[in-house]
Scaffold this active site. Structure first.
Site, PDB file in Angstrom:
ATOM      1  N   GLY A  69       2.128  -4.089  -3.960  1.00  0.00           N
ATOM      2  CA  GLY A  69       2.210  -5.234  -3.055  1.00  0.00           C
ATOM      3  C   GLY A  69       1.375  -5.029  -1.801  1.00  0.00           C
ATOM      4  O   GLY A  69       0.760  -5.964  -1.287  1.00  0.00           O
ATOM      5  N   ASN A 144      12.371  -9.293   3.018  1.00  0.00           N
ATOM      6  CA  ASN A 144      12.910  -8.047   2.472  1.00  0.00           C
ATOM      7  C   ASN A 144      14.156  -7.560   3.190  1.00  0.00           C
ATOM      8  O   ASN A 144      14.968  -6.849   2.624  1.00  0.00           O
ATOM      9  CB  ASN A 144      11.837  -6.949   2.501  1.00  0.00           C
ATOM     10  CG  ASN A 144      11.078  -6.898   3.799  1.00  0.00           C
ATOM     11  OD1 ASN A 144      10.440  -7.875   4.211  1.00  0.00           O
ATOM     12  ND2 ASN A 144      11.146  -5.771   4.469  1.00  0.00           N
ATOM     13  N   GLN A 172       9.419  -9.816  -2.813  1.00  0.00           N
ATOM     14  CA  GLN A 172      10.880  -9.744  -2.921  1.00  0.00           C
ATOM     15  C   GLN A 172      11.473 -10.933  -3.669  1.00  0.00           C
ATOM     16  O   GLN A 172      12.616 -10.870  -4.121  1.00  0.00           O
ATOM     17  CB  GLN A 172      11.520  -9.656  -1.529  1.00  0.00           C
ATOM     18  CG  GLN A 172      11.225  -8.356  -0.793  1.00  0.00           C
ATOM     19  CD  GLN A 172      11.904  -7.140  -1.419  1.00  0.00           C
ATOM     20  OE1 GLN A 172      12.790  -7.259  -2.279  1.00  0.00           O
ATOM     21  NE2 GLN A 172      11.494  -5.953  -1.000  1.00  0.00           N
ATOM     22  N   THR A 230     -10.720   2.767 -12.988  1.00  0.00           N
ATOM     23  CA  THR A 230     -10.088   2.717 -14.311  1.00  0.00           C
ATOM     24  C   THR A 230      -8.631   2.290 -14.143  1.00  0.00           C
ATOM     25  O   THR A 230      -7.907   2.832 -13.308  1.00  0.00           O
ATOM     26  CB  THR A 230     -10.183   4.097 -14.998  1.00  0.00           C
ATOM     27  OG1 THR A 230     -11.561   4.437 -15.085  1.00  0.00           O
ATOM     28  CG2 THR A 230      -9.562   4.070 -16.387  1.00  0.00           C
ATOM     29  N   CYS A 317      10.127   0.952   5.111  1.00  0.00           N
ATOM     30  CA  CYS A 317       9.037   1.522   5.909  1.00  0.00           C
ATOM     31  C   CYS A 317       9.462   1.697   7.359  1.00  0.00           C
ATOM     32  O   CYS A 317       8.968   2.554   8.051  1.00  0.00           O
ATOM     33  CB  CYS A 317       7.809   0.629   5.849  1.00  0.00           C
ATOM     34  SG  CYS A 317       7.451   0.072   4.192  1.00  0.00           S
TER      35      CYS A 317
HETATM   36  N1  PLP Z   1       5.954  -6.946   0.792  1.00  0.00           N
HETATM   37  C1  PLP Z   1       7.281  -6.862   0.878  1.00  0.00           C
HETATM   38  C2  PLP Z   1       8.051  -8.049   1.325  1.00  0.00           C
HETATM   39  C3  PLP Z   1       7.930  -5.681   0.549  1.00  0.00           C
HETATM   40  O1  PLP Z   1       9.263  -5.607   0.647  1.00  0.00           O
HETATM   41  C4  PLP Z   1       7.168  -4.570   0.130  1.00  0.00           C
HETATM   42  C5  PLP Z   1       7.820  -3.268  -0.183  1.00  0.00           C
HETATM   43  O2  PLP Z   1       8.791  -2.875   0.429  1.00  0.00           O
HETATM   44  C6  PLP Z   1       5.775  -4.714   0.040  1.00  0.00           C
HETATM   45  C7  PLP Z   1       5.212  -5.909   0.378  1.00  0.00           C
HETATM   46  C8  PLP Z   1       4.907  -3.580  -0.392  1.00  0.00           C
HETATM   47  O3  PLP Z   1       4.913  -3.431  -1.793  1.00  0.00           O
HETATM   48  P1  PLP Z   1       4.479  -2.030  -2.459  1.00  0.00           P
HETATM   49  O4  PLP Z   1       5.576  -1.063  -2.192  1.00  0.00           O
HETATM   50  O5  PLP Z   1       4.329  -2.357  -3.921  1.00  0.00           O
HETATM   51  O6  PLP Z   1       3.182  -1.644  -1.830  1.00  0.00           O
END
Ligand code: PLP
Length: 369
Positions: A69, A144, A172, A230, A317
């Site tokens: 993401g 999230n 999400q 790849t 995060c």
């Molecule tokens: N966007 C949202 C709303 C998320 O909750 C997250 C992951 O916590 C991401 C993006 C990032 O996704 P990824 O962990 O696949 O990089």
């Protein structure tokens, strides 16, 4: 362990693992190779693209696989032409806010779109978009932290005809609510595999016809020259299988999660002073974020961890940081209450018994037992 952190990540479904395994061993060919051993692998990637496309009601040809993401969000913002204007909602994930800050340092105008106390875009904020006419606006479909579902179809209708490209981070939302790229009226959409019981390190960007993607990674021309390197074949195959299962089991999973959420919220309502954020707004069935006045969220998280219960204090995060969540701050939540925030995000294998155990423990930890 009781795992209540499915918005951070989900375990790989056994059926997904089974689908992936042959592509780590038997079918190890390079999908770009022209001989049969390579062509089999290429077909598996094509099939996964179809599975992901079906889940989000988008043409398979308009899906580029990424490393997750985060990369999809970065790739979406990289579509901006030099010196153009970007707008983003005040509750976006760091994988949007950080590249947006970077773009700002490179001369782009970046506007923050205000949200109300539930995290919904205000009508005034949408009017302002029509006045300021950003080249691209990024509005996440489901948050999230709180689980808030933005009324994106309405927003995109109000913005239509103004030449604004709409990107949505649907990481999400997908797999938890029905998502149609076509019906949402957006031009870019980010997805991630590990939030839907697929493997980590895989995601996708969906793009509408006419949107020019500026590749972030150059090299051997894979993914139609949009994302070189790849392909992570087994992960892509796993993402496809996870998407297929999310599609076929959506109704069943939602019903189960709604039942669990009701049980959880009934239990939480017996704790005096406890506030559920965005409580009365449209929210994901699996997500409940709450605050308890005078309680330190990080400390509570640690105490729950000692009892083998995994929850989050906000987005994964942001965990460990002393600052209150930027999402709750944007919603106008007072800093003290925001710092007490705990997020419970449920998954398909959670049970009512786990929730009852959690509520009882929570009560004893906050002195309410
Ligand atoms: N966007 C949202 C709303 C998320 O909750 C997250 C992951 O916590 C991401 C993006 C990032 O996704 P990824 O962990 O696949 O990089």
């Amino acid at each position: 362990m009781i795992y209540f952190d499915h918005n951070a990540t989900t375990p790989v479904d056994e059926r997904v693992l089974e689908a992936m395994q042959p592509f780590l061993t038997t079918f190890y060919g390079n999908p770009s190779s022209l001989y049969r051993h390579g062509r089999i692998v290429r077909s598996a990637i094509d099939a996964a693209r179809e599975q992901v496309a079906t889940l989000v009601d988008a043409p398979a040809a308009r899906i580029v696989f990424t490393s997750g993401g985060t990369e999809a969000n970065n790739l979406a913002l990289a579509t901006l032409a030099p010196n153009s204007r970007l707008a983003l909602s005040a509750i976006e994930h760091p994988s949007i806010t950080e590249p947006a800050l970077h773009l700002k340092s490179r001369g782009h105008d970046v506007d923050m779109i205000n949200v109300d106390s539930n995290g919904c875009l205000t009508p005034d904020a949408i009017d302002r978009l029509v006045e300021t006419l950003p080249a691209l606006v990024s509005i996440m479909l489901a948050n999230n932290e709180t689980g808030l579902i933005q009324n994106l179809a309405d927003i995109s209708e109000r913005l239509s005809g103004h030449g604004i490209i709409i990107h949505t981070d649907a990481v999400q939302a997908v797999g938890k609510i029905p998502v149609s790229f076509k019906q949402l009226g957006v031009q870019l959409m980010s997805l991630s595999s590990h939030k839907i019981y697929g493997p980590k390190g895989c995601g996708a960007l969906v793009f509408a016809k006419g949107v020019t993607i500026n590749p972030l990674i150059l090299g051997g021309g894979q993914e139609n020259n949009l994302r070189a390197g790849t392909e992570n074949v087994a992960a892509i195959v796993g993402f496809g299988k996870a998407a297929e299962l999310a599609q076929s089991e959506l109704a069943e999973r939602s019903a189960h999660l709604l039942k669990l959420r009701k049980c959880l919220e009934d239990g939480l309502s017996t704790i005096p002073g406890l506030v559920i954020f965005a409580e009365h707004a449209d929210r994901l069935a699996n997500t409940v974020q709450f605050g308890i006045p005078e309680i330190d969220g990080e400390m509570l998280l640690m105490k729950l961890d000692q009892k083998s219960i995994a929850v989050s204090s906000g987005s994964a995060c942001a965990s460990g940081g002393a600052e209150p969540s930027s999402v709750l701050t944007a919603m106008g939540v007072e800093a003290g209450l925001a710092k007490s925030a705990i997020r419970v995000s449920l998954g398909k294998t959670n049970t009512e018994a786990e929730i009852i155990k959690f509520i009882n423990l929570l009560k004893s930890l906050v002195g309410q037992a």
